[in-house]
Scaffold this motif. Sequence first.
Motif, PDB file in Angstrom:
ATOM      1  N   LEU A 121      10.535  61.756  24.891  1.00 24.89           N
ATOM      2  CA  LEU A 121      11.932  61.934  24.537  1.00 24.89           C
ATOM      3  C   LEU A 121      11.892  62.841  23.264  1.00 24.89           C
ATOM      4  O   LEU A 121      12.882  63.754  23.174  1.00 24.89           O
ATOM      5  CB  LEU A 121      12.778  60.797  24.195  1.00 24.89           C
ATOM      6  CG  LEU A 121      13.148  59.973  25.366  1.00 24.89           C
ATOM      7  CD1 LEU A 121      13.832  58.507  25.050  1.00 24.89           C
ATOM      8  CD2 LEU A 121      14.082  60.851  26.312  1.00 24.89           C
ATOM      9  N   VAL A 122      11.009  62.611  22.198  1.00 20.20           N
ATOM     10  CA  VAL A 122      10.906  63.406  21.071  1.00 20.20           C
ATOM     11  C   VAL A 122      10.694  65.037  21.425  1.00 20.20           C
ATOM     12  O   VAL A 122      11.159  65.790  20.867  1.00 20.20           O
ATOM     13  CB  VAL A 122       9.835  62.878  20.174  1.00 20.20           C
ATOM     14  CG1 VAL A 122       9.410  63.903  19.083  1.00 20.20           C
ATOM     15  CG2 VAL A 122      10.406  61.643  19.479  1.00 20.20           C
ATOM     16  N   GLY A 123       9.658  65.219  22.461  1.00 24.00           N
ATOM     17  CA  GLY A 123       9.342  66.516  22.845  1.00 24.00           C
ATOM     18  C   GLY A 123      10.696  67.206  23.560  1.00 24.00           C
ATOM     19  O   GLY A 123      10.885  68.504  23.260  1.00 24.00           O
ATOM     20  N   ILE A 124      11.462  66.470  24.369  1.00 25.56           N
ATOM     21  CA  ILE A 124      12.383  67.092  25.107  1.00 25.56           C
ATOM     22  C   ILE A 124      13.511  67.437  24.017  1.00 25.56           C
ATOM     23  O   ILE A 124      14.270  68.425  24.164  1.00 25.56           O
ATOM     24  CB  ILE A 124      13.029  66.397  26.277  1.00 25.56           C
ATOM     25  CG1 ILE A 124      13.852  67.108  27.047  1.00 25.56           C
ATOM     26  CG2 ILE A 124      13.608  65.130  25.847  1.00 25.56           C
ATOM     27  CD1 ILE A 124      13.182  68.522  27.774  1.00 25.56           C
ATOM     28  N   VAL A 125      13.684  66.661  23.032  1.00 27.18           N
ATOM     29  CA  VAL A 125      14.879  66.772  22.138  1.00 27.18           C
ATOM     30  C   VAL A 125      14.443  68.181  21.335  1.00 27.18           C
ATOM     31  O   VAL A 125      15.124  69.302  21.145  1.00 27.18           O
ATOM     32  CB  VAL A 125      15.015  65.617  20.986  1.00 27.18           C
ATOM     33  CG1 VAL A 125      15.678  66.033  19.886  1.00 27.18           C
ATOM     34  CG2 VAL A 125      15.540  64.758  21.728  1.00 27.18           C
ATOM     35  N   GLY A 126      12.934  68.069  20.914  1.00 32.05           N
ATOM     36  CA  GLY A 126      12.534  69.508  20.260  1.00 32.05           C
ATOM     37  C   GLY A 126      12.722  70.739  21.065  1.00 32.05           C
ATOM     38  O   GLY A 126      13.049  71.906  20.616  1.00 32.05           O
ATOM     39  N   LEU A 231      17.072  66.847  29.162  1.00 32.03           N
ATOM     40  CA  LEU A 231      17.280  65.791  28.114  1.00 32.03           C
ATOM     41  C   LEU A 231      18.162  64.785  28.660  1.00 32.03           C
ATOM     42  O   LEU A 231      17.563  63.266  28.415  1.00 32.03           O
ATOM     43  CB  LEU A 231      17.863  66.486  26.816  1.00 32.03           C
ATOM     44  CG  LEU A 231      18.151  65.385  25.915  1.00 32.03           C
ATOM     45  CD1 LEU A 231      16.977  64.795  25.300  1.00 32.03           C
ATOM     46  CD2 LEU A 231      19.167  66.311  24.560  1.00 32.03           C
ATOM     47  N   VAL A 232      19.044  64.871  29.020  1.00 29.47           N
ATOM     48  CA  VAL A 232      20.062  63.793  29.922  1.00 29.47           C
ATOM     49  C   VAL A 232      19.104  63.056  30.901  1.00 29.47           C
ATOM     50  O   VAL A 232      19.030  61.669  30.744  1.00 29.47           O
ATOM     51  CB  VAL A 232      21.292  64.349  30.461  1.00 29.47           C
ATOM     52  CG1 VAL A 232      22.088  63.373  31.037  1.00 29.47           C
ATOM     53  CG2 VAL A 232      22.034  65.072  29.190  1.00 29.47           C
ATOM     54  N   LEU A 233      18.493  63.667  31.689  1.00 32.81           N
ATOM     55  CA  LEU A 233      17.674  63.020  32.901  1.00 32.81           C
ATOM     56  C   LEU A 233      16.649  62.312  32.337  1.00 32.81           C
ATOM     57  O   LEU A 233      16.515  61.297  32.893  1.00 32.81           O
ATOM     58  CB  LEU A 233      17.226  64.021  33.688  1.00 32.81           C
ATOM     59  CG  LEU A 233      18.367  64.822  34.733  1.00 32.81           C
ATOM     60  CD1 LEU A 233      17.570  65.948  35.499  1.00 32.81           C
ATOM     61  CD2 LEU A 233      18.990  63.688  35.515  1.00 32.81           C
ATOM     62  N   MET A 234      15.861  62.891  31.271  1.00 34.22           N
ATOM     63  CA  MET A 234      14.819  61.978  30.392  1.00 34.22           C
ATOM     64  C   MET A 234      15.254  60.950  29.933  1.00 34.22           C
ATOM     65  O   MET A 234      14.562  59.660  30.023  1.00 34.22           O
ATOM     66  CB  MET A 234      13.939  62.998  29.589  1.00 34.22           C
ATOM     67  CG  MET A 234      13.370  64.227  30.159  1.00 34.22           C
ATOM     68  SD  MET A 234      11.869  63.594  31.040  1.00 34.22           S
ATOM     69  CE  MET A 234      10.817  63.407  29.605  1.00 34.22           C
ATOM     70  N   ALA A 235      16.378  60.829  29.228  1.00 31.72           N
ATOM     71  CA  ALA A 235      16.784  59.784  28.469  1.00 31.72           C
ATOM     72  C   ALA A 235      17.240  58.693  29.450  1.00 31.72           C
ATOM     73  O   ALA A 235      17.114  57.492  29.298  1.00 31.72           O
ATOM     74  CB  ALA A 235      18.188  60.126  27.716  1.00 31.72           C
ATOM     75  N   ILE A 236      17.734  58.936  30.784  1.00 30.25           N
ATOM     76  CA  ILE A 236      18.042  58.068  31.816  1.00 30.25           C
ATOM     77  C   ILE A 236      17.107  57.520  32.562  1.00 30.25           C
ATOM     78  O   ILE A 236      16.877  56.071  32.712  1.00 30.25           O
ATOM     79  CB  ILE A 236      19.312  58.633  32.446  1.00 30.25           C
ATOM     80  CG1 ILE A 236      20.427  58.972  31.648  1.00 30.25           C
ATOM     81  CG2 ILE A 236      19.738  57.554  33.660  1.00 30.25           C
ATOM     82  CD1 ILE A 236      21.453  59.630  32.591  1.00 30.25           C
ATOM     83  N   PHE A 237      15.989  58.303  33.116  1.00 30.49           N
ATOM     84  CA  PHE A 237      15.304  57.970  33.912  1.00 30.49           C
ATOM     85  C   PHE A 237      13.815  57.746  33.760  1.00 30.49           C
ATOM     86  O   PHE A 237      12.919  57.284  34.515  1.00 30.49           O
ATOM     87  CB  PHE A 237      15.299  58.938  35.273  1.00 30.49           C
ATOM     88  CG  PHE A 237      16.864  59.193  35.852  1.00 30.49           C
ATOM     89  CD1 PHE A 237      17.150  57.875  36.613  1.00 30.49           C
ATOM     90  CD2 PHE A 237      17.481  59.906  35.902  1.00 30.49           C
ATOM     91  CE1 PHE A 237      18.389  57.826  37.233  1.00 30.49           C
ATOM     92  CE2 PHE A 237      18.696  60.240  36.399  1.00 30.49           C
ATOM     93  CZ  PHE A 237      19.377  58.908  37.019  1.00 30.49           C
TER      94      PHE A 237
END
Length: 477
Positions: A121-126, A231-237
């Motif tokens: 999640l940190v990686g996809i936010v960056g 980012l949304v998909l990673m946060a959810i799944f």
Amino acid sequence: MDLKHSATSVVESADSYIATSKSTDMITHKDKESKAPNAPPEGYKVYARRWAVLILFVFYSASNAMQWIQYTIINNIITRYYGISDKWVDWTSMIYMILYIPLIFPGSWFLDKVGLRITALVGIVGTCLGAWIKVFSVDPSLFYVSFIGQAIVALAQVCILSLPARLAAVWFGPDQVSSATSVGVFGNQLGVAVGFVLPPMLVPNSDDLNQVGSDLQLMFYLVAGLTSILLVLMAIFFQDKPPTPPSAAQEAAQRLEGIAEEQVSFFQSLKNLMTNRNFIFLLLSYGINVGVFYAISTLLNPVVLKYYPGHEVDTGRIGLSIVLAGMLGSVVSGIVLDKTHKFKETTLAVYALSMVGMWIFTFTLDTGHIAVVYLTASLLGFFMTGYLPVGFEFGAELTFPEPEGTSSGLLNASAQTFGICFTLFYSELFYSYGDVPANVAMAVMLIVGTAITAATRSDLRRQNAQVVQPSGQAVNP
């Protein structure tokens, strides 16, 4: 993995095998009663959702990797639009390598401490943040803004490159871990492929700088939108780990996490790795191979355009051919390793063929037929980028029972270091003496890497520790 792992010596008996380290690779033991409480009595279970997690990681990794080569593949267009030198465009690629090196140890620590989900999640936010910053850099005077966005995306890769081996070990059974690692590496290659082909298509060469600016804006918006969706998909799944361990290795790792009094520091693990002669040889040979790939990828645009002016789109497609062939090579290599467990032999064969491919590529650029370049570049890519997962898995064998995230992180750091040196060296040779001396120098480096690989002993510690029992077999739902 945690920052620490068990320091007790290896215990082997007729009843069980428990490694000294919290490696998440394959350890199997005979004592059914020592199984984790949540492990099913009939054996270790793997979950169908593992494929969803892996596929999501592939696209996440690709969204970051596609931005690595985003500028250099349209080098001539970027230099003209922003009014900068070729060197500055090269630095948009090298910034990925430079920022990774000092952050690999903090990155490995972070992964061990917080696990897969938070790290990803940190990686996809960056990655998403850097992509959006680039949206606001479309003006000939704002190259520095674009470079800042590129640097943030480069920082985010620290939360990506060490994940494939960890994800595969946490989610997949012993008979699929090498293939899963290959698919994880495939994500990075997919991103590089898109990075090669998309910019020349979206930003064609034009004398009108306003049109170039509009095309760059479109490209930046598309990438920013894609990373936002991911980012949304990673946060959810995207999940951290399955409900029950998929192998005896994960069971042992989870058990050892609670034995604080038997743990040693993360730096002791580093010391163990850096005093492993065979792993040092692999660090050198792996770094040379991947470093050559980075150099060729970064300078592909001017090298191809030297012989085929006006073929910017073909340059991107040649890069795409290199990476697509490498994807196929990665998958084939992973399957071969899972089926044969011939790690040293496979590594040496792939490396030697990469060297041969480099010599062929060097002396076929000037044939006058760009189709020949497509063919030879694909041959080079099949073996050179197909080597990536082979190196990771051979490293896991040579360093067992150390955490695989740490060993793969060191391999990546070696690749980035050689990548910087080789890119600078290749660039200097190319602009001063031409492409043939530059490519010959890279081919010679691959000869050195092949010799080092041949000198590496086949010390398959993970395979030697494997004791297959019916109770430890993975069970598919």
